[in-house]
Design an enzyme around this catalytic site. Structure first.
Site, mmCIF file in Angstrom:
data_model
loop_
_atom_site.group_PDB
_atom_site.id
_atom_site.type_symbol
_atom_site.label_atom_id
_atom_site.label_comp_id
_atom_site.label_asym_id
_atom_site.label_seq_id
_atom_site.Cartn_x
_atom_site.Cartn_y
_atom_site.Cartn_z
ATOM 1 N N LYS A 120 37.324 -14.894 22.061
ATOM 2 C CA LYS A 120 36.274 -14.092 21.752
ATOM 3 C C LYS A 120 34.910 -14.641 21.566
ATOM 4 O O LYS A 120 33.813 -14.159 22.027
ATOM 5 C CB LYS A 120 36.121 -13.097 20.151
ATOM 6 C CG LYS A 120 35.925 -12.025 20.232
ATOM 7 C CD LYS A 120 35.978 -11.476 18.704
ATOM 8 C CE LYS A 120 35.255 -12.157 18.101
ATOM 9 N NZ LYS A 120 35.000 -11.919 16.528
ATOM 10 N N ASP A 138 36.409 -7.872 20.016
ATOM 11 C CA ASP A 138 36.170 -7.601 18.765
ATOM 12 C C ASP A 138 37.221 -6.414 18.170
ATOM 13 O O ASP A 138 37.467 -5.585 19.081
ATOM 14 C CB ASP A 138 35.303 -7.924 17.796
ATOM 15 C CG ASP A 138 34.294 -6.834 17.893
ATOM 16 O OD1 ASP A 138 34.890 -5.782 18.727
ATOM 17 O OD2 ASP A 138 33.644 -6.268 17.276
#
Ligand code: SF4
Length: 228
Positions: A120, A138
């Protein structure tokens, strides 16, 4: 969602926010990387509060090493998991100097090999610092992609892969930010605010949340009480 619906979905979000940006504060690629590492399981606001002062003087790997782990902890102790994060920031600063001449590499694989940098974080840095068409997933992106039917998936990688396939140009670069902002301010975790959502007619989520105080809200509340 169909291809036409997805294009319309992003067109509306983009019209509402033509220049979406991360809400994390940073002054260069290095401070962006540090801010994203610090933001894991923490709000952007809490990270900004801690880094505003820090980044005034510490905005490069060698300056971070000079500050040291204990010095960094004093700046970031209001952020969750600050002990581990301080350790990672020092290690990644060291690695940037040793492997990349003190620069943040514009390379997804190289970023992922840095201490404390996962998929991420690497995606966010590639997108925000280098303009890559990446889809960092997220909690907000995961929720919105699943609720709407845009890119359903059981885990972040499935959602990321789905978004990569589904999001058309010219929205690919901004899609990540548009979804985060929509999730943070409208399609909220506990109660999505469907009554004021500009993509409600395209979204597959049911039942939609009615406007507070409306007859529909009163009926939904009564039905909930009957079920108890
Ligand atoms: S209609 Fe509701 S569930 Fe669907 S995107 Fe909008 S806020 Fe989220």
């Amino acid at each position: 969602m169909t291809r036409a619906e997805i294009a319309e979905f992003f067109r509306r979000l983009h019209d509402a926010t033509p220049q979406p940006e991360t809400e994390l504060e940073y002054v260069n690629e290095y401070t962006l990387l540090v801010a994203v590492v610090l933001s894991a399981q923490a709000t952007d606001a809490s990270v900004n509060l801690a880094t505003r002062e820090l980044f005034r003087t510490v905005n490069a790997p060698h300056a971070m090493l000079a500050l040291g782990e204990e010095g960094l902890k004093r700046h970031i102790r209001t952020i969750g998991l600050f002990n581990t994060k301080a350790k990672n920031v020092i290690s990644l600063s060291q690695a940037l100097i040793e492997r990349h001449g003190g620069e943040v590499p514009a390379d997804f694989e190289a970023l992922q090999k840095l201490p404390g940098v996962g998929r991420k974080t690497a995606n966010v840095v590639m997108n925000c610092a280098f303009g890559a068409e990446t889809f960092a997933v997220d909690t907000h992106v995961f929720r919105v992609a699943n609720r709407t039917g845009l890119a359903p998936g059981k885990n972040p990688l499935e959602v990321e892969t789905g978004l990569d396939k589904a999001v058309p140009p010219p929205f690919r670069r901004d899609a990540h930010h548009l979804l985060i902002l929509h999730g943070r301010y409208v399609c909220k975790a506990r109660l999505p605010e469907c009554w004021r959502c500009i993509v409600a007619d395209l979204c597959r989520y049911r039942p939609k949340t009615p406007a507070p105080g409306s007859q529909a809200a009163a009926r939904a509340l009564a039905a909930k009480r009957r079920r108890k």
